[in-house]
Scaffold this motif. Sequence first.
Motif, short mmCIF file in Angstrom:
data_model
loop_
_atom_site.label_atom_id
_atom_site.label_comp_id
_atom_site.label_asym_id
_atom_site.label_seq_id
_atom_site.Cartn_x
_atom_site.Cartn_y
_atom_site.Cartn_z
N TYR A 75 -21.25 -17.08 6.46
CA TYR A 75 -20.79 -16.00 5.56
C TYR A 75 -21.96 -15.26 4.93
O TYR A 75 -21.90 -14.05 4.72
CB TYR A 75 -19.87 -16.57 4.46
N LEU A 78 -23.30 -12.98 7.64
CA LEU A 78 -22.37 -11.86 7.81
C LEU A 78 -22.50 -10.86 6.66
O LEU A 78 -22.50 -9.65 6.87
CB LEU A 78 -20.93 -12.38 7.86
N GLY A 83 -23.38 -5.80 4.71
CA GLY A 83 -23.58 -5.22 3.38
C GLY A 83 -22.42 -5.50 2.43
O GLY A 83 -22.01 -4.63 1.66
N VAL A 84 -21.87 -6.70 2.54
CA VAL A 84 -20.78 -7.10 1.64
C VAL A 84 -21.18 -8.40 0.93
O VAL A 84 -22.26 -8.93 1.18
CB VAL A 84 -19.45 -7.30 2.41
N ARG A 85 -20.30 -8.89 0.08
CA ARG A 85 -20.60 -10.15 -0.60
C ARG A 85 -20.24 -11.33 0.31
O ARG A 85 -19.28 -11.22 1.08
CB ARG A 85 -19.78 -10.25 -1.90
N ASP A 88 -16.63 -12.08 0.37
CA ASP A 88 -15.78 -11.19 1.17
C ASP A 88 -15.69 -11.69 2.61
O ASP A 88 -14.61 -11.72 3.20
CB ASP A 88 -16.33 -9.76 1.17
N ALA A 89 -16.84 -12.07 3.16
CA ALA A 89 -16.87 -12.61 4.52
C ALA A 89 -16.03 -13.89 4.58
O ALA A 89 -15.30 -14.12 5.55
CB ALA A 89 -18.30 -12.89 4.94
N VAL A 91 -13.43 -14.72 2.63
CA VAL A 91 -12.00 -14.39 2.54
C VAL A 91 -11.49 -13.85 3.88
O VAL A 91 -10.41 -14.22 4.34
CB VAL A 91 -11.74 -13.37 1.39
N SER A 92 -12.31 -13.01 4.52
CA SER A 92 -11.94 -12.47 5.83
C SER A 92 -11.77 -13.60 6.86
O SER A 92 -10.81 -13.61 7.63
CB SER A 92 -13.01 -11.48 6.29
N ALA A 93 -12.72 -14.54 6.83
CA ALA A 93 -12.63 -15.69 7.74
C ALA A 93 -11.39 -16.52 7.41
O ALA A 93 -10.71 -17.03 8.32
CB ALA A 93 -13.89 -16.53 7.65
#
Lengths: 130, 79
Positions: A75, A78, A83-85, A88-89, A91-93
């Motif tokens: 994460y 990623l 360029g995200v937190r 966020d990666a 939660v997406s996973a």
Amino acid sequence: MKQKLIKITVAALALGATASVAMAITPQQKAQYLAAKKNGLIGEKMDGEIGTVSAPSAGLKSLVDAINIERKAVYLRLAKQQGVRPADAGVSAGCNQIKKTKPGEYYQAPAGNWVQRTAGAPQLNAVCPK
Amino acid sequence: MTEHKLTESAKTAIRKQMKGIVSYVPLAVLGVAVTGCVQVAAPDKPIVINLNIKIEQEVIYRIDGAVKDAIEENSDIFG
């Protein structure tokens, strides 16, 4: 000569780093992980980590911790790339992993409780892509 | 002349005292200000900003493809 030695050292270090990533989870640990998932001992959480559904043994706890450390590293990578937190990666996973659960396996519902996956669609976090 | 001198020295003494008092005034004001801050910074209910959820949802949509790839590449920990 000295430069050659430095080059070799750098190459060895790079190899060591690659090897340590690849060898993070042993084949035995992977088998243990898949069995625990199938037997409903662990489940997929909304934050992209795995969790224990009931009080775990010391061995299972350390396995879950080891996998979550590796997932967090993914994460973090990623997050840098996109360029995200890191969260966020994660939660997406979590969305993807929960969608992938098979009937009988456990996942965390939006309310935070463990739910056993049925043949139907899982209850997804409101932010998950439909 | 002596009288005048006395008056001057009395004035000086009073000024000194005044200075002493004046120097405490900012401290007193500060004290009031700090008390005010503590009282203001204690809301009963948490403030929920729904905007955060929308931003996150857009982010989750945008990175979905890259996350799916990463999951496949690391299948040992995303079994």
